[in-house]
Structures are given as C-alpha cells and as structure tokens.
Design a protein around this motif. Structure first.
Motif, PDB file in Angstrom:
ATOM      1  N   PHE A   1       0.855  -1.181   0.000  1.00 16.53           N
ATOM      2  CA  PHE A   1       0.000   0.000   0.000  1.00 16.53           C
ATOM      3  C   PHE A   1       0.902   1.247   0.000  1.00 16.53           C
ATOM      4  CE2 PHE A   1      -2.781  -3.119   2.123  1.00 16.53           C
ATOM      5  CZ  PHE A   1      -3.981  -2.926   1.446  1.00 16.53           C
ATOM      6  N   PRO A   2       0.431   2.353  -0.569  1.00 17.24           N
ATOM      7  CA  PRO A   2       1.228   3.589  -0.479  1.00 17.24           C
ATOM      8  C   PRO A   2       1.517   3.930   0.985  1.00 17.24           C
ATOM      9  CG  PRO A   2      -0.580   3.869  -2.035  1.00 17.24           C
ATOM     10  CD  PRO A   2      -0.817   2.555  -1.345  1.00 17.24           C
ATOM     11  N   ALA A   3       2.746   4.286   1.264  1.00 10.17           N
ATOM     12  CA  ALA A   3       3.136   4.588   2.645  1.00 10.17           C
ATOM     13  C   ALA A   3       2.452   5.860   3.124  1.00 10.17           C
ATOM     14  CB  ALA A   3       4.646   4.732   2.740  1.00 10.17           C
ATOM     15  N   GLU A   4       1.842   5.793   4.305  1.00 10.04           N
ATOM     16  CA  GLU A   4       1.165   6.935   4.907  1.00 10.04           C
ATOM     17  C   GLU A   4       1.634   7.094   6.348  1.00 10.04           C
ATOM     18  OE1 GLU A   4      -0.680   8.961   3.304  1.00 10.04           O
ATOM     19  OE2 GLU A   4      -1.092   7.855   1.454  1.00 10.04           O
ATOM     20  N   GLU A   5       1.994   8.319   6.693  1.00  9.25           N
ATOM     21  CA  GLU A   5       2.454   8.564   8.056  1.00  9.25           C
ATOM     22  C   GLU A   5       1.364   8.325   9.091  1.00  9.25           C
ATOM     23  OE1 GLU A   5       5.561  11.624   8.910  1.00  9.25           O
ATOM     24  OE2 GLU A   5       4.852  12.443   6.997  1.00  9.25           O
ATOM     25  N   SER A   6       0.104   8.380   8.671  1.00  6.13           N
ATOM     26  CA  SER A   6      -0.997   8.151   9.609  1.00  6.13           C
ATOM     27  C   SER A   6      -1.011   6.713  10.130  1.00  6.13           C
ATOM     28  CB  SER A   6      -2.339   8.473   8.940  1.00  6.13           C
ATOM     29  OG  SER A   6      -2.550   7.640   7.810  1.00  6.13           O
ATOM     30  N   TRP A   7      -0.316   5.802   9.416  1.00  2.71           N
ATOM     31  CA  TRP A   7      -0.249   4.405   9.871  1.00  2.71           C
ATOM     32  C   TRP A   7       1.024   4.136  10.675  1.00  2.71           C
ATOM     33  CZ3 TRP A   7      -3.957   1.161  10.523  1.00  2.71           C
ATOM     34  CH2 TRP A   7      -5.114   1.280   9.758  1.00  2.71           C
ATOM     35  N   ARG A   8       1.726   5.185  11.011  1.00  7.84           N
ATOM     36  CA  ARG A   8       2.866   5.075  11.921  1.00  7.84           C
ATOM     37  C   ARG A   8       2.370   5.591  13.267  1.00  7.84           C
ATOM     38  NH1 ARG A   8       7.858   7.607  13.380  1.00  7.84           N
ATOM     39  NH2 ARG A   8       9.573   6.105  13.286  1.00  7.84           N
ATOM     40  N   VAL A   9       1.874   4.691  14.090  1.00  2.48           N
ATOM     41  CA  VAL A   9       1.141   5.089  15.294  1.00  2.48           C
ATOM     42  C   VAL A   9       1.968   4.838  16.555  1.00  2.48           C
ATOM     43  CG1 VAL A   9      -1.054   4.606  14.151  1.00  2.48           C
ATOM     44  CG2 VAL A   9       0.001   2.834  15.547  1.00  2.48           C
ATOM     45  N   GLN A  10       1.685   5.647  17.552  1.00  4.23           N
ATOM     46  CA  GLN A  10       2.326   5.483  18.847  1.00  4.23           C
ATOM     47  C   GLN A  10       1.475   4.555  19.708  1.00  4.23           C
ATOM     48  OE1 GLN A  10       5.437   6.714  19.747  1.00  4.23           O
ATOM     49  NE2 GLN A  10       5.427   7.105  17.541  1.00  4.23           N
ATOM     50  N   ALA A  11       2.120   3.612  20.359  1.00  6.67           N
ATOM     51  CA  ALA A  11       1.420   2.642  21.190  1.00  6.67           C
ATOM     52  C   ALA A  11       2.027   2.634  22.590  1.00  6.67           C
ATOM     53  CB  ALA A  11       1.507   1.247  20.570  1.00  6.67           C
ATOM     54  N   ARG A  12       1.314   2.002  23.493  1.00  7.94           N
ATOM     55  CA  ARG A  12       1.783   1.858  24.870  1.00  7.94           C
ATOM     56  C   ARG A  12       1.966   0.375  25.156  1.00  7.94           C
ATOM     57  NH1 ARG A  12      -1.447   1.206  29.405  1.00  7.94           N
ATOM     58  NH2 ARG A  12      -3.239   1.772  28.096  1.00  7.94           N
ATOM     59  N   PHE A  13       3.129   0.013  25.673  1.00 10.21           N
ATOM     60  CA  PHE A  13       3.409  -1.379  26.019  1.00 10.21           C
ATOM     61  C   PHE A  13       2.993  -1.635  27.463  1.00 10.21           C
ATOM     62  CE2 PHE A  13       6.370  -4.553  27.844  1.00 10.21           C
ATOM     63  CZ  PHE A  13       5.990  -5.649  27.078  1.00 10.21           C
ATOM     64  N   VAL A  14       2.193  -2.689  27.645  1.00 16.43           N
ATOM     65  CA  VAL A  14       1.719  -3.075  28.978  1.00 16.43           C
ATOM     66  C   VAL A  14       2.327  -4.438  29.304  1.00 16.43           C
ATOM     67  CG1 VAL A  14      -0.286  -3.525  30.437  1.00 16.43           C
ATOM     68  CG2 VAL A  14      -0.441  -1.830  28.579  1.00 16.43           C
ATOM     69  N   PRO A  15       3.216  -4.507  30.270  1.00 18.48           N
ATOM     70  CA  PRO A  15       3.888  -5.784  30.556  1.00 18.48           C
ATOM     71  C   PRO A  15       2.982  -6.783  31.253  1.00 18.48           C
ATOM     72  CG  PRO A  15       4.607  -4.089  32.094  1.00 18.48           C
ATOM     73  CD  PRO A  15       3.723  -3.407  31.091  1.00 18.48           C
ATOM     74  N   HIS A  16       3.205  -8.059  30.961  1.00 19.65           N
ATOM     75  CA  HIS A  16       2.571  -9.165  31.687  1.00 19.65           C
ATOM     76  C   HIS A  16       3.465  -9.558  32.859  1.00 19.65           C
ATOM     77  CE1 HIS A  16      -0.745  -9.823  29.023  1.00 19.65           C
ATOM     78  NE2 HIS A  16      -0.020 -10.236  27.997  1.00 19.65           N
ATOM     79  N   PRO A  17       2.946 -10.322  33.791  1.00 19.18           N
ATOM     80  CA  PRO A  17       3.813 -10.859  34.851  1.00 19.18           C
ATOM     81  C   PRO A  17       4.934 -11.700  34.237  1.00 19.18           C
ATOM     82  CG  PRO A  17       1.505 -11.154  35.418  1.00 19.18           C
ATOM     83  CD  PRO A  17       1.530 -10.675  33.997  1.00 19.18           C
ATOM     84  N   PRO A  18       6.118 -11.695  34.825  1.00 20.45           N
ATOM     85  CA  PRO A  18       7.252 -12.459  34.281  1.00 20.45           C
ATOM     86  C   PRO A  18       6.902 -13.934  34.102  1.00 20.45           C
ATOM     87  CG  PRO A  18       7.985 -11.001  36.031  1.00 20.45           C
ATOM     88  CD  PRO A  18       6.483 -10.944  36.049  1.00 20.45           C
ATOM     89  N   GLY A  19       7.412 -14.506  33.008  1.00 24.62           N
ATOM     90  CA  GLY A  19       7.235 -15.930  32.765  1.00 24.62           C
ATOM     91  C   GLY A  19       5.994 -16.301  31.984  1.00 24.62           C
TER      92      GLY A  19
END
Length: 322
Positions: A176-194
């Motif tokens: 698809f044509p590259a669009e900056e609108s599809w370069r999104v900022q996300a938040r990482f939510v960690p799971h418990p270790p293991g």
C-alpha cells in the motif's frame, strides 16, 4: 549602457517574483515537507532491502523442498527411487540416517558437497537450524543448500537452490502507499514475568512462546490491542490479522516488528512495514500463525463485530509468470 530584450526582461521579472520574500515557505512548512520526503524515502529503501533479501540465492523464494525424515537410512537425490527426492540436485547425492545422537549425512562417491566451505569427506552430523546456526551443506557449486530443521520431535531437510522457479520468477513485492498516519504510537503493557502464549504453526503444531506483554494503540476512534512476542528491550514481534486479511492481504495474516520499547513504555508501530510471513512465497515454510487475540476485532455497543482494516504494509504476493 546595456539594453535588454523583451524576453530577457520577462525572465528577470519572473525570477524576481519567484524569489519574492513574500513567497518564501515558512520554516515550519519546509520542515514538514522535508520530514514527509524523508519518511517516503526511508520506506522505499526498506521495501527495496526486503525485496532484495527475499530474492537472494538463498532467500525464501529459493526453497525447493521440505522433506520429513523417517527412521532408518534414506537415500537423497533427484533420481527416481530415492527415499528423499530433491527437485534440483544430482541424481544420487547422499545417504541420510537419524541416530540417537543426531542426524548424519554421507555424500555418495563422486558427489561434491561442502560444509562451511570445506569438502565433506565421509559422514557429517547435520545439526538443526537454531540459535547456534546449525549446519549448512552446499552442492551444485554452492547453488544448492541443505539444512535440517526441528519442529516438535520431528526433523526435516530444508532445501534451497538458486535456480528455484519461485526465485527465477520472483515478482517483487506490492505495498500500500506509505502513509504517516499508519505510523502510530502505542503503549506497552507488561505481563507478569514468565507468561507464555501458545502459537500454532501451519503444520498444526503448538509451541508456547514468551509473551512479555501487549501493546495498546488508537485508530479510527477505537482502542486496539495486540499481544506481543520478543524482548521489549530489543524488539517486539506482532503477528496479526485484520479486515484486509484474505482480501487485499495474505490470508494467514501479517507480521510487524518494532524497535525497543522506550523507558516510558511507548513504542512505535509502523504498519507501513507490516510484512508477509515466508509462507506467502513458498509452500516449504512452517510459519507461525497470528494468535486469536490478535485479529484486531471487537464488539461495539450493539454487540456488532467491528474490525480494523490496516490498509498499510504488504499486500498479497503474486508469483510472476514471465
């Protein structure tokens, strides 16, 4: 005193108008235009590099076989009667024998096989691909390549050849044509270790993979979630399906890799770089499938299914016929 023709006067006047301070782009506009150009250029370069990687003499398009290994000694070659019949190879290449301590490969008399650039004399243990790299054998003056893979408790020979039809007719990639609108900022939510996440591959085998957490991002007025694999300190691996899957994009789904998660828990998801798994280009790969949690679907307030259409990244691959 010099005189000017009417044409030269017009040129001077036009140039003066073009250079008028009133028409000079604002610094903000110029910076935005430069950033947009850089984005397009960087994306085009990334696509070019990915295309070149797939089309290499030992890239995914060069696969010519995946042969599951049975008990006992088996003959290997392209001639009829071989237990493991290769699509492109000498008629009789080797004998293969799985033993308790490993998989052993012995070239037949006259066969020229190398390992790490050195001729193979007698039998050699063929260690499976993995973190240690495994053993790579070559034949046909280096154009043919043999490795072993282990899936569950089973072993198979993975065979590549530079003259594979899929490589010779490799049709390039469609994005698809590259669009900056599809370069999104996300938040990482960690799971418990293991914590682990069961991942199924195209063979139907299930393996538990480390699942360090998930990412949350907003698009089209909704919040979406993707479970992640990988190491947040290095890169997250996201496998997903969306509304374009099986329509405009590959039917299994697509993959996306990120940079390391930042100290504040943010991470960029550049869906313009969503790419197809190897199974899109060959029948001889054993690709992991996106987990059900990553189908980018949710119910609205009326309990109707809503799906996100990621109209970014790689489209379906079509093998070139010419």
């Amino acid at each position: 005193m010099k005189t000017h023709t009417l044409a030269s006067v017009l040129v001077i006047t036009l140039l003066a108008g073009a250079c008028s301070p009133h028409d000079t782009p604002a610094p903000e506009t110029s910076a935005a235009a430069t950033a947009a150009l850089d984005f397009k250029s960087e994306h085009a370069e990334w696509v070019q590099e990915r295309t070149a990687e797939l089309g290499k003499p030992d890239g995914w398009a060069s696969l010519i076989g995946l042969h599951w290994i049975e008990a006992g000694t088996q003959s290997v070659g392209s001639a009829e009667g071989n237990a493991i019949r290769l699509a492109i190879a000498p008629g009789h290449l080797a004998r293969l024998e799985p033993r308790a301590d490993g998989l052993y490969f012995t070239p037949v008399d006259g066969a020229q096989v190398t390992a790490d650039g050195k001729p193979v004399q007698g039998e050699i243990r063929l260690d499976p691909e993995g973190k240690g790299g495994g053993t790579t054998l070559t034949y046909d003056d280096g154009k043919g390549q043999i490795t072993a893979i282990k899936r569950g408790k089973r072993l198979a020979l993975r065979v590549r050849h530079a003259d594979a039809p899929a490589r010779l007719h490799f049709g390039g990639l469609d994005f698809f044509p590259a669009e900056e609108s599809w370069r999104v900022q996300a938040r990482f939510v960690p799971h418990p270790p293991g914590r682990t996440l069961p991942i199924v591959n195209v063979l139907g085998e299930v393996a538990d993979n480390p699942n360090p957490g998930y990412v949350v991002f907003e698009k089209e007025g909704r919040q979406w979630k993707l479970e992640a694999l990988g190491d947040p300190a290095k890169s997250l691996n996201l496998m997903f399906q969306d509304q374009t899957t099986s329509r405009q994009t590959y039917g299994v789904g697509r993959y996306l890799r990120t940079d390391a998660v930042a100290a504040d828990g943010t991470v960029t998801l550049d869906f313009n770089r969503a790419y197809n798994p190897p199974c899109a280009y060959t029948d001889f790969a054993t690709c992991p499938l996106p987990p059900p949690e990553n189908r980018l679907a949710q119910q609205d307030d009326n309990r109707q299914l809503v799906r996100l259409a990621v109209v970014a990244g790689e489209k379906k691959y079509a093998l070139a016929l010419h």
